[in-house]
Design an enzyme around this catalytic site. Sequence first.
Site, PDB file in Angstrom:
ATOM      1  N   GLY A  24      -7.186   1.343  12.698  1.00 49.51           N
ATOM      2  CA  GLY A  24      -7.468   0.357  13.750  1.00 49.51           C
ATOM      3  C   GLY A  24      -6.243  -0.456  14.148  1.00 49.51           C
ATOM      4  N   LYS A  84       0.873  -1.183   0.000  1.00 45.75           N
ATOM      5  CA  LYS A  84       0.000   0.000   0.000  1.00 45.75           C
ATOM      6  C   LYS A  84       0.910   1.232   0.000  1.00 45.75           C
ATOM      7  CE  LYS A  84      -3.048   2.530   3.182  1.00 45.75           C
ATOM      8  NZ  LYS A  84      -3.740   2.505   4.485  1.00 45.75           N
TER       9      LYS A  84
HETATM   10  C1  LIG Z   1     -15.828  -1.929   8.953  1.00 47.78           C
HETATM   11  C2  LIG Z   1     -14.447  -1.948   9.528  1.00 47.78           C
HETATM   12  C3  LIG Z   1     -13.350  -1.839   8.684  1.00 47.78           C
HETATM   13  C4  LIG Z   1     -12.054  -1.811   9.234  1.00 47.78           C
HETATM   14  N1  LIG Z   1     -10.983  -1.642   8.404  1.00 47.78           N
HETATM   15  C5  LIG Z   1      -9.753  -1.520   8.951  1.00 47.78           C
HETATM   16  C6  LIG Z   1      -8.610  -1.319   8.139  1.00 47.78           C
HETATM   17  O1  LIG Z   1      -8.665  -1.324   6.911  1.00 47.78           O
HETATM   18  N2  LIG Z   1      -7.423  -1.149   8.746  1.00 47.78           N
HETATM   19  C7  LIG Z   1      -7.295  -1.187  10.104  1.00 47.78           C
HETATM   20  O2  LIG Z   1      -6.193  -0.961  10.595  1.00 47.78           O
HETATM   21  N3  LIG Z   1      -8.347  -1.449  10.888  1.00 47.78           N
HETATM   22  C8  LIG Z   1      -9.555  -1.610  10.354  1.00 47.78           C
HETATM   23  N4  LIG Z   1     -10.617  -1.885  11.153  1.00 47.78           N
HETATM   24  C9  LIG Z   1     -10.371  -2.165  12.562  1.00 47.78           C
HETATM   25  C10 LIG Z   1      -9.888  -3.599  12.704  1.00 47.78           C
HETATM   26  O3  LIG Z   1     -10.808  -4.486  12.111  1.00 47.78           O
HETATM   27  C11 LIG Z   1      -9.749  -3.947  14.181  1.00 47.78           C
HETATM   28  O4  LIG Z   1      -8.971  -2.967  14.793  1.00 47.78           O
HETATM   29  C12 LIG Z   1      -9.071  -5.272  14.349  1.00 47.78           C
HETATM   30  O5  LIG Z   1      -9.652  -6.273  13.582  1.00 47.78           O
HETATM   31  C13 LIG Z   1      -9.064  -5.675  15.793  1.00 47.78           C
HETATM   32  O6  LIG Z   1     -10.263  -6.240  16.192  1.00 47.78           O
HETATM   33  P1  LIG Z   1     -10.306  -6.884  17.628  1.00 47.78           P
HETATM   34  O7  LIG Z   1      -9.320  -7.980  17.674  1.00 47.78           O
HETATM   35  O8  LIG Z   1     -10.204  -5.791  18.610  1.00 47.78           O
HETATM   36  O9  LIG Z   1     -11.789  -7.455  17.722  1.00 47.78           O
HETATM   37  P2  LIG Z   1     -12.503  -8.718  17.024  1.00 47.78           P
HETATM   38  O10 LIG Z   1     -11.938  -9.037  15.687  1.00 47.78           O
HETATM   39  O11 LIG Z   1     -13.953  -8.430  17.094  1.00 47.78           O
HETATM   40  O12 LIG Z   1     -12.146  -9.949  17.953  1.00 47.78           O
HETATM   41  C14 LIG Z   1     -12.815 -10.159  19.171  1.00 47.78           C
HETATM   42  C15 LIG Z   1     -12.382 -11.494  19.744  1.00 47.78           C
HETATM   43  O13 LIG Z   1     -12.914 -11.616  21.043  1.00 47.78           O
HETATM   44  C16 LIG Z   1     -13.435 -12.911  21.199  1.00 47.78           C
HETATM   45  N5  LIG Z   1     -14.466 -12.872  22.229  1.00 47.78           N
HETATM   46  C17 LIG Z   1     -15.472 -11.975  22.394  1.00 47.78           C
HETATM   47  N6  LIG Z   1     -16.208 -12.295  23.478  1.00 47.78           N
HETATM   48  C18 LIG Z   1     -15.651 -13.400  24.000  1.00 47.78           C
HETATM   49  C19 LIG Z   1     -15.955 -14.224  25.109  1.00 47.78           C
HETATM   50  N7  LIG Z   1     -17.009 -13.985  25.911  1.00 47.78           N
HETATM   51  N8  LIG Z   1     -15.171 -15.304  25.357  1.00 47.78           N
HETATM   52  C20 LIG Z   1     -14.100 -15.585  24.568  1.00 47.78           C
HETATM   53  N9  LIG Z   1     -13.777 -14.842  23.512  1.00 47.78           N
HETATM   54  C21 LIG Z   1     -14.542 -13.769  23.228  1.00 47.78           C
HETATM   55  C22 LIG Z   1     -13.955 -13.311  19.830  1.00 47.78           C
HETATM   56  O14 LIG Z   1     -14.081 -14.695  19.692  1.00 47.78           O
HETATM   57  C23 LIG Z   1     -12.839 -12.718  18.965  1.00 47.78           C
HETATM   58  O15 LIG Z   1     -11.784 -13.657  18.893  1.00 47.78           O
HETATM   59  C24 LIG Z   1     -11.894  -1.946  10.625  1.00 47.78           C
HETATM   60  C25 LIG Z   1     -12.998  -2.109  11.455  1.00 47.78           C
HETATM   61  C26 LIG Z   1     -14.269  -2.112  10.919  1.00 47.78           C
HETATM   62  C27 LIG Z   1     -15.439  -2.257  11.832  1.00 47.78           C
HETATM   63  N1  LIG Z   2       2.920   7.319  10.833  1.00 52.72           N
HETATM   64  C1  LIG Z   2       3.043   7.507   9.426  1.00 52.72           C
HETATM   65  C2  LIG Z   2       1.881   8.347   9.014  1.00 52.72           C
HETATM   66  C3  LIG Z   2       1.681   8.566   7.571  1.00 52.72           C
HETATM   67  C4  LIG Z   2       2.428   9.258   6.705  1.00 52.72           C
HETATM   68  N2  LIG Z   2       1.879   9.207   5.456  1.00 52.72           N
HETATM   69  C5  LIG Z   2       0.777   8.473   5.540  1.00 52.72           C
HETATM   70  C6  LIG Z   2      -0.107   8.082   4.575  1.00 52.72           C
HETATM   71  C7  LIG Z   2      -1.132   7.307   4.933  1.00 52.72           C
HETATM   72 CL1  LIG Z   2      -2.199   6.785   3.714  1.00 52.72          CL
HETATM   73  C8  LIG Z   2      -1.323   6.904   6.236  1.00 52.72           C
HETATM   74  C9  LIG Z   2      -0.439   7.283   7.218  1.00 52.72           C
HETATM   75  C10 LIG Z   2       0.619   8.072   6.859  1.00 52.72           C
HETATM   76  C11 LIG Z   2       3.171   6.177   8.708  1.00 52.72           C
HETATM   77  O1  LIG Z   2       2.703   5.148   9.209  1.00 52.72           O
HETATM   78  O2  LIG Z   2       3.794   6.162   7.661  1.00 52.72           O
END
Ligand SMILES: Cc1cc2nc3c(=O)[nH]c(=O)nc-3n(C[C@H](O)[C@H](O)[C@H](O)COP(=O)(O)OP(=O)(O)OC[C@H]3O[C@@H](n4cnc5c(N)ncnc54)[C@H](O)[C@@H]3O)c2cc1C
Ligand SMILES: N[C@H](Cc1c[nH]c2cc(Cl)ccc12)C(=O)O
Length: 519
Positions: free
Chosen positions: A364, A77
Site C-alpha cells: 500500500g 524489516k
Molecule cells: C488491513 C490493512 C493492512 C494494511 N497494511 C499495510 C502495510 O503493512 N503496509 C502498507 O504499505 N500498506 C498497508 N495497508 C495500506 C495502507 O494502510 C494505506 O495504503 C495507507 O494507510 C493509506 O491510506 P489512505 O491515506 O489512502 O486512507 P485513510 O487512512 O483511510 O485516510 C483517509 C483520509 O481521508 C479523510 N477523509 C475522508 N473523507 C473525508 C471528507 N469527506 N472530508 C475530509 N476528509 C475526509 C479522513 O479523515 C482521512 O484523513 C494496509 C491496509 C489495510 C486495509
Molecule cells: N522494489 C524492491 C522489491 C523487493 C525486493 N525484495 C523484496 C522483499 C520484500 Cl519482502 C518486498 C519487496 C522486495 C524493494 O523495495 O526492495
Amino acid sequence: MKNPDQVVIVGGGTAGWMTASYLKAAFGDRLSVTLVESDKIGTIGVGEATFSDIRHFFEFLDLKEEDWMPACNATYKLAVRFEDWREPGHHFYHPFEQLSSVNGFPLTDWWLHSGPTERFDKDCYVMASLCDAGRSPRYLGGSLLEHDAVDSDDEPVGMTMSEYQGRTQFPYAYHFEAALLAKYLTGYSTDRGVRHVIDEVQDVLLDERGWIDHIVTKDHGEISGDLFIDCTGFRGLLLNKTLDVPFVSYQDTLPNDRAVALQVPLDMQQRGIRPCTTATAQDAGWIWTIPLFGRIGTGYVYAGDYCTADEAERRLREFVGPEAEDVEANHIRMRIGRSERSWKNNCVAVGLASGFVEPLESTGIFFIHHAVEQLVKYFPGGDWQPKLREGYNAAVANVMDGVREFLALHYRGAARNDTPYWKDAKTRPVPDALAERFERWQVQLPDSESVFPYYHGLPPFSYMCILLGTGGLRPSPSPALALTDDTAVRKEFAAIRDKARSLVDTLPSHYEYLAAMRT
Ligand SMILES: Cc1cc2nc3c(=O)[nH]c(=O)nc-3n(C[C@H](O)[C@H](O)[C@H](O)COP(=O)(O)OP(=O)(O)OC[C@H]3O[C@@H](n4cnc5c(N)ncnc54)[C@H](O)[C@@H]3O)c2cc1C
Ligand SMILES: N[C@H](Cc1c[nH]c2cc(Cl)ccc12)C(=O)O
C-alpha cells in the site's frame, strides 16, 4: 493558459501527508498546497510495513533515520517471514537481498538441482539467518552490514523507483506507526508552507466541463484549486463518487476482503524484536505480525465468504494470547482492486482511493510512493496535455496489476490445502497470461522474460522466493545444470553460509540497535 500551481489534497492519512510532503520537497514555494482532513472521519489506522524503496522517499525529503525513526517507533524489516503456507511449522523468508548467479543460472536454480540443505532461503540468502537470529542490519556505530548494498555515497540521487530497479538491492525496509508517521509528515509539510485545514468536505462542485471547480467544507466554506488529489481512502470521494470513475475489482483472484486488527503493547526489551514482518497462514486467510518499538501491530486478513468477523477476531486473540485481552479490535472492510484510471480531468487519486491489493507483501505505501513520484514526473502544464495523464494512468495501473499477479502466486503456490479456502485458492480465476506463467515457472524459474512485463516493484527473484517457499507448484531445475560444472556453485553456497555465520556473530540484536538509536 496558467500552469496549475494550486493543489488541494483531501485526506490526511498516510497518502495525504506523503503526497503533501513530497510535492513540497519537489516544488517548494512554486506550488501552493492545501490539505483538508476531517477529524470526524478516521484514517484506516493500519499500514505499518514497507518496501526497501521507501528510503528514496525519506532521502527525497532529506530526512535521516535518526530524525524520523524514533519519532515513529520504527523498526527494521529485512524480509517477510511466511509461516505455515506450506505445512504447519514450516517457515521461509522473502528477503531484501539480491540473488547471486553462477555460470549464468540463478542460485535458486542450482539449489533445486543440488541444494546443500532443505532451506533454500538460508542456502541462497544471508538475510534468512539474520532474521532467524533477530539481528540488526547495522552495527552499533551505524555502518551497514557487510553486504553488497550501498550506503548512499555512490548512489545516483533523484531517480524514481522504476528507474532505479535492477540496480543495488538495499537490504532492509521499515516498520513504523502509521499515525505517528502522518503526524511527523504533518510537521514537515506545514513547516514548509502547506496549509492544513481540519474540516469535513461536504460537496465537490464541477464546472461546465466536468472538472472539479472547488470543494465545499463544513466550516471553512469553499476551497478552490487547479489540481485536486483524492486521498479519502476507500471512500474515493472525489474520483469515484464525484467523477464516476469505475472501480475494477480484483476479488475473483484475491478474495480477502476483510481484516481485524489489534495494537498490542509488549515489552520488547524482554521479548526482542524480530527484524521482519510475519505472515502466518490461517484457515481463511493469514495473520500479519509487525513488530514496532513498544508494541506489535497484528491483524487477521480474511475472506468474508469463508469466515465471520467474530470468528476472525476470536482466532486473532487466541493467536496473540493474553496480552491482547484489553485491546480493542478494529474491523475493516477492504476494497480490493483499482480505479479504472487514477487520474481523470483535474483529479488524481492516491492511496486507497486509487487502489489496494490486500496487505500481503505490504504494497500500500509502496503504491503511494510510486504514485507521487509519477505525479511529479507527469505533473500537468497549463495545456493539461492528455498524454501526460495517460502516461500516469498506465504506470499506476501496471503497478497494481503486476502486484495482483505476484500476490496470486502466493495463494496458487501454497501447498496448504486443508480447508475450503485453501482448496479453492488452487482454482480461482487468474488472468490468462498469469495462468501460462504458472505453467512455465514449473519448468523454468521466473526471470525478467516471464514475469509481468511492466514495472511493478517486484524483481524476478522475489517470484522465485515465493515459488520455492510456498512449495505447491514444485518447480524443476533447468536440465542444463546436470551438464554444467558445479565447482563454483559449491563455493558460493559455502561463502553464503560463512558470511551468514560471521554476520550473526558480529551484528547487534535488532532491539539493542534501536534502543541505542534512542539514547
Ligand atoms: C488491513 C490493512 C493492512 C494494511 N497494511 C499495510 C502495510 O503493512 N503496509 C502498507 O504499505 N500498506 C498497508 N495497508 C495500506 C495502507 O494502510 C494505506 O495504503 C495507507 O494507510 C493509506 O491510506 P489512505 O491515506 O489512502 O486512507 P485513510 O487512512 O483511510 O485516510 C483517509 C483520509 O481521508 C479523510 N477523509 C475522508 N473523507 C473525508 C471528507 N469527506 N472530508 C475530509 N476528509 C475526509 C479522513 O479523515 C482521512 O484523513 C494496509 C491496509 C489495510 C486495509
Ligand atoms: N522494489 C524492491 C522489491 C523487493 C525486493 N525484495 C523484496 C522483499 C520484500 Cl519482502 C518486498 C519487496 C522486495 C524493494 O523495495 O526492495
